[in-house]
Design a protein around this motif. Structure first.
Motif, PDB file in Angstrom:
ATOM      1  N   GLU A 105      10.213   7.565   2.243  1.00  0.00           N
ATOM      2  CA  GLU A 105       9.121   7.053   1.395  1.00  0.00           C
ATOM      3  C   GLU A 105       9.643   6.292   0.176  1.00  0.00           C
ATOM      4  O   GLU A 105       9.068   5.282  -0.215  1.00  0.00           O
ATOM      5  CB  GLU A 105       8.252   8.237   0.954  1.00  0.00           C
ATOM      6  N   HIS A 106      10.734   6.756  -0.428  1.00  0.00           N
ATOM      7  CA  HIS A 106      11.200   6.067  -1.646  1.00  0.00           C
ATOM      8  C   HIS A 106      12.441   5.203  -1.395  1.00  0.00           C
ATOM      9  O   HIS A 106      13.153   4.838  -2.328  1.00  0.00           O
ATOM     10  CB  HIS A 106      11.413   7.058  -2.797  1.00  0.00           C
TER      11      HIS A 106
ATOM     12  N   GLY B 215       7.697   8.099  -9.267  1.00  0.00           N
ATOM     13  CA  GLY B 215       7.572   8.905  -8.040  1.00  0.00           C
ATOM     14  C   GLY B 215       8.945   9.272  -7.502  1.00  0.00           C
ATOM     15  O   GLY B 215       9.192  10.419  -7.104  1.00  0.00           O
TER      16      GLY B 215
ATOM     17  N   LYS C 277       4.340  -2.060 -10.806  1.00  0.00           N
ATOM     18  CA  LYS C 277       4.374  -1.337  -9.522  1.00  0.00           C
ATOM     19  C   LYS C 277       5.727  -0.641  -9.355  1.00  0.00           C
ATOM     20  O   LYS C 277       5.805   0.514  -8.942  1.00  0.00           O
ATOM     21  CB  LYS C 277       4.109  -2.294  -8.357  1.00  0.00           C
TER      22      LYS C 277
ATOM     23  N   GLU D 186       6.002   2.372 -11.596  1.00  0.00           N
ATOM     24  CA  GLU D 186       5.258   3.491 -11.003  1.00  0.00           C
ATOM     25  C   GLU D 186       6.093   4.145  -9.888  1.00  0.00           C
ATOM     26  O   GLU D 186       6.167   5.369  -9.774  1.00  0.00           O
ATOM     27  CB  GLU D 186       3.941   2.928 -10.445  1.00  0.00           C
ATOM     28  N   GLU D 187       6.734   3.308  -9.076  1.00  0.00           N
ATOM     29  CA  GLU D 187       7.553   3.832  -7.973  1.00  0.00           C
ATOM     30  C   GLU D 187       8.770   4.590  -8.512  1.00  0.00           C
ATOM     31  O   GLU D 187       9.198   5.586  -7.923  1.00  0.00           O
ATOM     32  CB  GLU D 187       8.012   2.689  -7.074  1.00  0.00           C
TER      33      GLU D 187
ATOM     34  N   ASP E 145       0.814  -1.223   0.000  1.00  0.00           N
ATOM     35  CA  ASP E 145       0.000   0.000   0.000  1.00  0.00           C
ATOM     36  C   ASP E 145       0.849   1.274   0.000  1.00  0.00           C
ATOM     37  O   ASP E 145       0.332   2.365   0.242  1.00  0.00           O
ATOM     38  CB  ASP E 145      -0.945  -0.001   1.213  1.00  0.00           C
ATOM     39  N   LEU E 146       2.132   1.130  -0.286  1.00  0.00           N
ATOM     40  CA  LEU E 146       2.998   2.331  -0.303  1.00  0.00           C
ATOM     41  C   LEU E 146       2.754   3.119  -1.588  1.00  0.00           C
ATOM     42  O   LEU E 146       2.783   2.555  -2.678  1.00  0.00           O
ATOM     43  CB  LEU E 146       4.479   1.917  -0.245  1.00  0.00           C
ATOM     44  N   THR E 147       2.540   4.400  -1.443  1.00  0.00           N
ATOM     45  CA  THR E 147       2.505   5.253  -2.636  1.00  0.00           C
ATOM     46  C   THR E 147       3.557   6.331  -2.455  1.00  0.00           C
ATOM     47  O   THR E 147       3.739   6.845  -1.343  1.00  0.00           O
ATOM     48  CB  THR E 147       1.114   5.921  -2.842  1.00  0.00           C
ATOM     49  N   ILE E 148       4.254   6.620  -3.537  1.00  0.00           N
ATOM     50  CA  ILE E 148       5.314   7.635  -3.469  1.00  0.00           C
ATOM     51  C   ILE E 148       4.746   8.933  -4.024  1.00  0.00           C
ATOM     52  O   ILE E 148       4.464   9.032  -5.212  1.00  0.00           O
ATOM     53  CB  ILE E 148       6.563   7.142  -4.223  1.00  0.00           C
ATOM     54  N   THR E 149       4.559   9.877  -3.134  1.00  0.00           N
ATOM     55  CA  THR E 149       3.838  11.093  -3.491  1.00  0.00           C
ATOM     56  C   THR E 149       4.756  12.308  -3.422  1.00  0.00           C
ATOM     57  O   THR E 149       5.099  12.750  -2.319  1.00  0.00           O
ATOM     58  CB  THR E 149       2.689  11.337  -2.473  1.00  0.00           C
TER      59      THR E 149
END
Ligand SMILES: [Fe+2]
Ligand SMILES: [Fe+2]
Length: 292
Positions: A170-171, A77, A70, A73-74, A11-15
């Motif tokens: 986060e990343h 970010g 995935k 996508e990361e 569920d990690l999203t890099i925002t």
């Protein structure tokens, strides 16, 4: 190891948080609590970010083809976050120059290290990025965990460092997962040997170069010799002792089954988000009794 079993949280999203920090002149040249050694080491670190993080982006993007969706996508970010970090630290470095520091020697040393790394095959750049991203993530963890590190710093500058630390956490798995993907067909032993060797090499360079960089900046503040060495060593290794405090986390990199997300430290991100939201919130309207 299959890239589908990576422990990066599902569920990690890099925002990217596209924040712009102060551009004007620093209120004080010694912005870190008036302390020569603290200001010097943070300025020395900041000097590496504009080109260093552009190098990280380049190194990871060279291996994005064929990455699972995935991870792809990361990577997006990650690259956006690092590009914004480069921009903000370039601005911060200009503020340091405007307050009288000459960063050119430090910049030349970063350029030299990057030129040596880039002269090797691209997977070496990826390995160096993966190792340095672990380094950055454990520094970031310590910086957010213990408020004493930035307690006396100029508030706007401290905010820049906290924001950067938050996104580094986060990343923190992106370069590592890209490395696992790029070397998925390597024998386990070779993978570990390269990763361990590169980590030892970049750690040595990191400690030597940042110490030399900080010493150079302290010299520009008129602090040299024993006073400079002892002040810097005390600050980095004793109190607050950032380098000492990251020792265990650094060592875990060499253990079998290591992954940056073996430690889920998103509680630090949530605390950071809560503190910035609280700062941004309008002050509550209070009834004031008329004194008349
Ligand atoms: Fe960064
Ligand atoms: Fe990073």
């Amino acid at each position: 190891m299959s890239t589908t079993t990576l422990p990066t949280p599902a569920d990690l999203t890099i925002t990217p948080r596209d924040r712009k920090f102060e551009r004007g002149k620093l209120d004080a040249r010694l912005w870190h609590g008036g302390r020569v050694e603290a200001t010097a080491i943070y300025n020395a670190l900041s000097t590496t970010f504009p080109v260093g993080e552009a190098f990280f982006v380049e190194s990871v993007r060279a291996f994005r083809d064929g990455a699972p969706p995935k991870l792809a996508e990361e990577i997006k970010g990650f690259t956006t976050q690092e590009a914004i970090h480069s921009r903000e630290h370039a601005a911060f470095n200009r503020r340091a120059v405007d307050s009288g520091y000459d960063l050119s020697k430090l910049e030349e040393q970063v350029d030299f290290r990057l030129a040596v790394t880039k002269s090797k095959p691209p997977v070496v750049s990826l390995a160096a990025t993966m190792a340095l991203e672990h380094f950055t993530a454990i520094l970031a963890h310590e910086l957010l965990k213990d408020p004493r590190h930035l307690a006396e710093a100029d508030p706007e500058a401290a905010d820049l460092w906290r924001w950067h630390a938050c996104e580094e956490i986060e990343h923190k798995g992106v370069a590592y997962d890209t490395w696992l993907h790029a070397t998925r067909n390597w024998p386990r032993k070779k993978r570990w040997e390269v990763k361990a060797k590169v980590m030892l090499f970049v750690t040595r360079n990191f400690v030597v170069d940042r110490t030399a960089g900080a010493m150079e900046l302290m010299r520009q503040d008129g602090v040299t010799g024993f006073k400079a060495w002892s002040g810097l060593i005390w600050y980095l290794w004793i109190r607050p002792g950032m380098f000492r405090k990251i020792g265990v986390a650094w060592f875990k990199f060499f253990l079998p089954g290591f992954h940056p997300w073996n430690e889920d430290d998103r509680d630090l991100l949530r605390a950071y988000e809560a503190s910035t939201a609280a700062k941004a919130a309008p002050a509550p309207v209070r009834k004031v009794r008329n004194a008349a």
